[in-house]
Scaffold this motif. Structure first.
Motif, PDB file in Angstrom:
ATOM      1  N   ARG A  97       0.810  -1.220   0.000  1.00  0.00           N
ATOM      2  CA  ARG A  97       0.000   0.000   0.000  1.00  0.00           C
ATOM      3  C   ARG A  97       0.846   1.273   0.000  1.00  0.00           C
ATOM      4  NH1 ARG A  97      -3.194  -3.361   3.557  1.00  0.00           N
ATOM      5  NH2 ARG A  97      -2.403  -2.338   5.441  1.00  0.00           N
ATOM      6  N   LEU A  98       2.184   1.133  -0.019  1.00  0.00           N
ATOM      7  CA  LEU A  98       3.057   2.300   0.023  1.00  0.00           C
ATOM      8  C   LEU A  98       3.165   2.945  -1.365  1.00  0.00           C
ATOM      9  CD1 LEU A  98       6.016   0.940   2.211  1.00  0.00           C
ATOM     10  CD2 LEU A  98       4.184   2.506   2.932  1.00  0.00           C
ATOM     11  N   GLU A  99       2.822   4.208  -1.440  1.00  0.00           N
ATOM     12  CA  GLU A  99       2.932   4.939  -2.703  1.00  0.00           C
ATOM     13  C   GLU A  99       4.389   5.031  -3.152  1.00  0.00           C
ATOM     14  OE1 GLU A  99       1.461   9.231  -4.613  1.00  0.00           O
ATOM     15  OE2 GLU A  99       1.147   8.791  -2.477  1.00  0.00           O
ATOM     16  N   SER A 100       5.294   5.220  -2.208  1.00  0.00           N
ATOM     17  CA  SER A 100       6.712   5.362  -2.565  1.00  0.00           C
ATOM     18  C   SER A 100       7.265   4.094  -3.195  1.00  0.00           C
ATOM     19  CB  SER A 100       7.532   5.731  -1.327  1.00  0.00           C
ATOM     20  OG  SER A 100       7.439   4.713  -0.335  1.00  0.00           O
ATOM     21  N   PHE A 101       6.800   2.931  -2.742  1.00  0.00           N
ATOM     22  CA  PHE A 101       7.249   1.652  -3.302  1.00  0.00           C
ATOM     23  C   PHE A 101       6.877   1.548  -4.780  1.00  0.00           C
ATOM     24  CE2 PHE A 101       5.561  -2.771  -4.050  1.00  0.00           C
ATOM     25  CZ  PHE A 101       6.764  -3.343  -4.384  1.00  0.00           C
ATOM     26  N   HIS A 102       5.631   1.795  -5.116  1.00  0.00           N
ATOM     27  CA  HIS A 102       5.189   1.693  -6.505  1.00  0.00           C
ATOM     28  C   HIS A 102       5.783   2.806  -7.362  1.00  0.00           C
ATOM     29  CE1 HIS A 102       2.309  -1.582  -5.877  1.00  0.00           C
ATOM     30  NE2 HIS A 102       2.042  -1.015  -4.713  1.00  0.00           N
ATOM     31  N   SER A 103       5.978   3.983  -6.789  1.00  0.00           N
ATOM     32  CA  SER A 103       6.513   5.108  -7.562  1.00  0.00           C
ATOM     33  C   SER A 103       7.944   4.871  -8.002  1.00  0.00           C
ATOM     34  CB  SER A 103       6.439   6.397  -6.730  1.00  0.00           C
ATOM     35  OG  SER A 103       5.095   6.736  -6.437  1.00  0.00           O
ATOM     36  N   LEU A 104       8.694   4.078  -7.235  1.00  0.00           N
ATOM     37  CA  LEU A 104      10.096   3.838  -7.563  1.00  0.00           C
ATOM     38  C   LEU A 104      10.251   3.230  -8.955  1.00  0.00           C
ATOM     39  CD1 LEU A 104      13.053   3.895  -6.683  1.00  0.00           C
ATOM     40  CD2 LEU A 104      12.690   1.693  -5.535  1.00  0.00           C
ATOM     41  N   ALA A 105       9.296   2.408  -9.384  1.00  0.00           N
ATOM     42  CA  ALA A 105       9.371   1.789 -10.708  1.00  0.00           C
ATOM     43  C   ALA A 105       9.288   2.815 -11.829  1.00  0.00           C
ATOM     44  CB  ALA A 105       8.258   0.760 -10.872  1.00  0.00           C
ATOM     45  N   HIS A 106       8.818   4.011 -11.506  1.00  0.00           N
ATOM     46  CA  HIS A 106       8.607   5.056 -12.508  1.00  0.00           C
ATOM     47  C   HIS A 106       9.656   6.167 -12.410  1.00  0.00           C
ATOM     48  CE1 HIS A 106       4.517   3.559 -13.584  1.00  0.00           C
ATOM     49  NE2 HIS A 106       4.607   3.056 -12.369  1.00  0.00           N
ATOM     50  N   GLU A 107      10.728   5.927 -11.676  1.00  0.00           N
ATOM     51  CA  GLU A 107      11.780   6.945 -11.595  1.00  0.00           C
ATOM     52  C   GLU A 107      12.271   7.291 -13.007  1.00  0.00           C
ATOM     53  OE1 GLU A 107      13.916   8.918  -9.470  1.00  0.00           O
ATOM     54  OE2 GLU A 107      11.965   8.781  -8.513  1.00  0.00           O
ATOM     55  N   PRO A 108      12.442   8.581 -13.305  1.00  0.00           N
ATOM     56  CA  PRO A 108      12.821   8.984 -14.666  1.00  0.00           C
ATOM     57  C   PRO A 108      14.048   8.263 -15.209  1.00  0.00           C
ATOM     58  CG  PRO A 108      12.150  10.910 -13.402  1.00  0.00           C
ATOM     59  CD  PRO A 108      12.154   9.756 -12.446  1.00  0.00           C
ATOM     60  N   ALA A 109      15.066   8.067 -14.390  1.00  0.00           N
ATOM     61  CA  ALA A 109      16.275   7.408 -14.893  1.00  0.00           C
ATOM     62  C   ALA A 109      15.997   5.966 -15.314  1.00  0.00           C
ATOM     63  CB  ALA A 109      17.370   7.442 -13.826  1.00  0.00           C
ATOM     64  N   GLY A 121       7.487   3.527 -25.480  1.00  0.00           N
ATOM     65  CA  GLY A 121       6.300   2.884 -24.939  1.00  0.00           C
ATOM     66  C   GLY A 121       6.585   1.800 -23.927  1.00  0.00           C
ATOM     67  N   ALA A 122       7.871   1.493 -23.668  1.00  0.00           N
ATOM     68  CA  ALA A 122       8.208   0.509 -22.631  1.00  0.00           C
ATOM     69  C   ALA A 122       7.642   0.967 -21.296  1.00  0.00           C
ATOM     70  CB  ALA A 122       9.716   0.348 -22.541  1.00  0.00           C
ATOM     71  N   PHE A 123       7.096   0.031 -20.544  1.00  0.00           N
ATOM     72  CA  PHE A 123       6.465   0.426 -19.274  1.00  0.00           C
ATOM     73  C   PHE A 123       6.634  -0.663 -18.219  1.00  0.00           C
ATOM     74  CE2 PHE A 123       3.202  -2.061 -21.333  1.00  0.00           C
ATOM     75  CZ  PHE A 123       2.490  -2.673 -20.309  1.00  0.00           C
ATOM     76  N   PRO A 124       6.589  -0.256 -16.938  1.00  0.00           N
ATOM     77  CA  PRO A 124       6.691  -1.251 -15.863  1.00  0.00           C
ATOM     78  C   PRO A 124       5.363  -1.958 -15.640  1.00  0.00           C
ATOM     79  CG  PRO A 124       6.500   0.950 -14.933  1.00  0.00           C
ATOM     80  CD  PRO A 124       6.565   1.118 -16.422  1.00  0.00           C
ATOM     81  N   HIS A 125       5.432  -3.241 -15.365  1.00  0.00           N
ATOM     82  CA  HIS A 125       4.235  -3.945 -14.902  1.00  0.00           C
ATOM     83  C   HIS A 125       3.782  -3.342 -13.579  1.00  0.00           C
ATOM     84  CE1 HIS A 125       4.880  -8.010 -17.202  1.00  0.00           C
ATOM     85  NE2 HIS A 125       4.770  -6.965 -18.007  1.00  0.00           N
ATOM     86  N   PRO A 126       2.483  -3.236 -13.355  1.00  0.00           N
ATOM     87  CA  PRO A 126       2.028  -2.764 -12.042  1.00  0.00           C
ATOM     88  C   PRO A 126       2.385  -3.727 -10.910  1.00  0.00           C
ATOM     89  CG  PRO A 126       0.178  -3.411 -13.436  1.00  0.00           C
ATOM     90  CD  PRO A 126       1.383  -3.391 -14.306  1.00  0.00           C
ATOM     91  N   LEU A 127       2.601  -4.993 -11.228  1.00  0.00           N
ATOM     92  CA  LEU A 127       3.023  -5.956 -10.214  1.00  0.00           C
ATOM     93  C   LEU A 127       4.468  -5.646  -9.809  1.00  0.00           C
ATOM     94  CD1 LEU A 127       2.449  -9.792 -10.295  1.00  0.00           C
ATOM     95  CD2 LEU A 127       4.673  -8.863  -9.722  1.00  0.00           C
ATOM     96  N   GLY A 128       4.636  -5.106  -8.615  1.00  0.00           N
ATOM     97  CA  GLY A 128       5.962  -4.860  -8.054  1.00  0.00           C
ATOM     98  C   GLY A 128       6.211  -5.817  -6.902  1.00  0.00           C
ATOM     99  N   VAL A 129       7.462  -6.239  -6.733  1.00  0.00           N
ATOM    100  CA  VAL A 129       7.793  -7.262  -5.736  1.00  0.00           C
ATOM    101  C   VAL A 129       8.754  -6.683  -4.702  1.00  0.00           C
ATOM    102  CG1 VAL A 129       8.730  -9.571  -5.356  1.00  0.00           C
ATOM    103  CG2 VAL A 129       7.500  -9.055  -7.479  1.00  0.00           C
ATOM    104  N   MET A 130       8.380  -6.804  -3.452  1.00  0.00           N
ATOM    105  CA  MET A 130       9.246  -6.417  -2.338  1.00  0.00           C
ATOM    106  C   MET A 130       9.880  -7.669  -1.753  1.00  0.00           C
ATOM    107  SD  MET A 130      10.140  -3.737  -0.475  1.00  0.00           S
ATOM    108  CE  MET A 130      11.672  -4.110   0.389  1.00  0.00           C
TER     109      MET A 130
END
Length: 306
Positions: A97-109, A121-130
């Motif tokens: 539920r952490l916004e910061s966790f999911h946002s990390l996948a979208h870091e500009p670099a 058009g490459a994009f991250p899957h919404p499924l992120g794994v901690m």
């Protein structure tokens, strides 16, 4: 060559690919040759620090780690637990539920690098794994495996493995079998680690040298879905290894429905988004181009005797 202590093998060093930036053909050629790319200092340490603050805040609240000035060090104070146990999900559900966790996948670099590697058009899957890796728990260390059987869809799926702090060899970073992506989809056998599966390695891979590194905060390791990789045991006497896995794919290519769900699908996206400060990344994949294909259970099945 990375020198090990007497009870640890010798590993090849990971090749650092920073000099290839921003040359897309060179990056793609290196990935095709070795089956991975290793970037030093790609991500801002302050961004990783913020995610680690949020994650360790959850772990402190449920009593897994010491609080106070030791909190960011993630010093474990409970017995280890493993993926699938109720105590494990108590932590994972909150971290999801952490916004910061999911946002990390979208870091500009990261997005810029994935565009160079996989195209526009490459994009991250919404499924992120901690990954929450306890010290001194080698039996459930992630075994050699390929991501393709767990995710399916396109074999061009590319993982980004990111430690949330410095991760030297004794803390259990990831290791890669260079060139293993050219061996095709390997058979499976049972293992106690995450996913309960490991790849059965042919002789040429079973005797090959693994490559790894002492990771620093901000380093990123990329590899496609057929590259064989594993975690090293976390040999630190007290600290947990905290890391994340994000996976990216080229626009228009296939993926399975589970890659559009939260990890373990224990919560809805509406539940996860409740309390987020910004709606910008919510349901972002609805605006992306991809093809949903059925999950092939046979690709994930263990042999009957297992």
């Amino acid at each position: 060559m990375i020198a090990m202590t007497s009870d640890m093998p010798e590993y090849l060093p990971l090749k650092v690919a920073n000099a290839l930036l921003p040359d897309a053909p060179a990056l793609r050629a290196q990935m095709e040759q070795d089956g991975y790319l290793f970037l030093r200092g790609l991500l801002p340490p302050d961004v990783l620090h913020a995610v680690r603050e949020d994650v360790t805040g959850v772990l402190q609240a449920i009593g897994w780690i010491r609080g106070g000035p030791d909190r960011l060090a993630a010093q474990a104070q409970v017995l280890p637990c493993r993926e699938g146990e109720p105590r494990y999900f108590e932590a994972i559900d909150r971290i999801q539920r952490l916004e910061s966790f999911h946002s990390l996948a979208h870091e500009p670099a990261l997005l810029q690098l994935m565009t160079l590697l996989l195209g526009e058009g490459a994009f991250p899957h919404p499924l992120g794994v901690m990954r929450l890796v306890f010290p001194d728990n080698p039996e459930v260390t992630t075994p050699p495996h390929q991501d393709f059987r767990n995710n399916q869809g396109t074999p061009r799926l590319t993982a980004a493995w990111i430690p949330l702090a410095d991760c030297p060899l004794d803390s259990g970073p990831l290791a890669i079998l260079p060139g293993s992506h050219r061996s095709g989809v390997l058979p499976l056998s049972f293992h106690l680690g995450p996913g309960n599966r490991q790849a059965v390695l042919p002789e040429e891979l079973a005797t090959a040298r693994w490559a790894t590194a002492d990771f620093c905060a901000g380093d990123v390791l990329l590899f496609p879905a057929l590259t064989v990789h594993r975690a090293l045991p976390n040999r630190h006497p007290s600290r947990m290894r905290l890391s994340v896995d994000f996976r990216y794919q080229p626009a228009g290519e296939p993926l399975t429905e589970q890659c559009l769900q939260p990890h373990f699908a224990r919560q809805s996206w509406d539940e996860i988004y409740r309390g987020w400060r910004s709606p910008d990344l919510q349901y972002y994949w609805h605006k992306r181009h991809y093809t949903v294909v059925p999950w092939d259970a046979s690709l994930h099945a263990l042999p009957e005797e297992h």
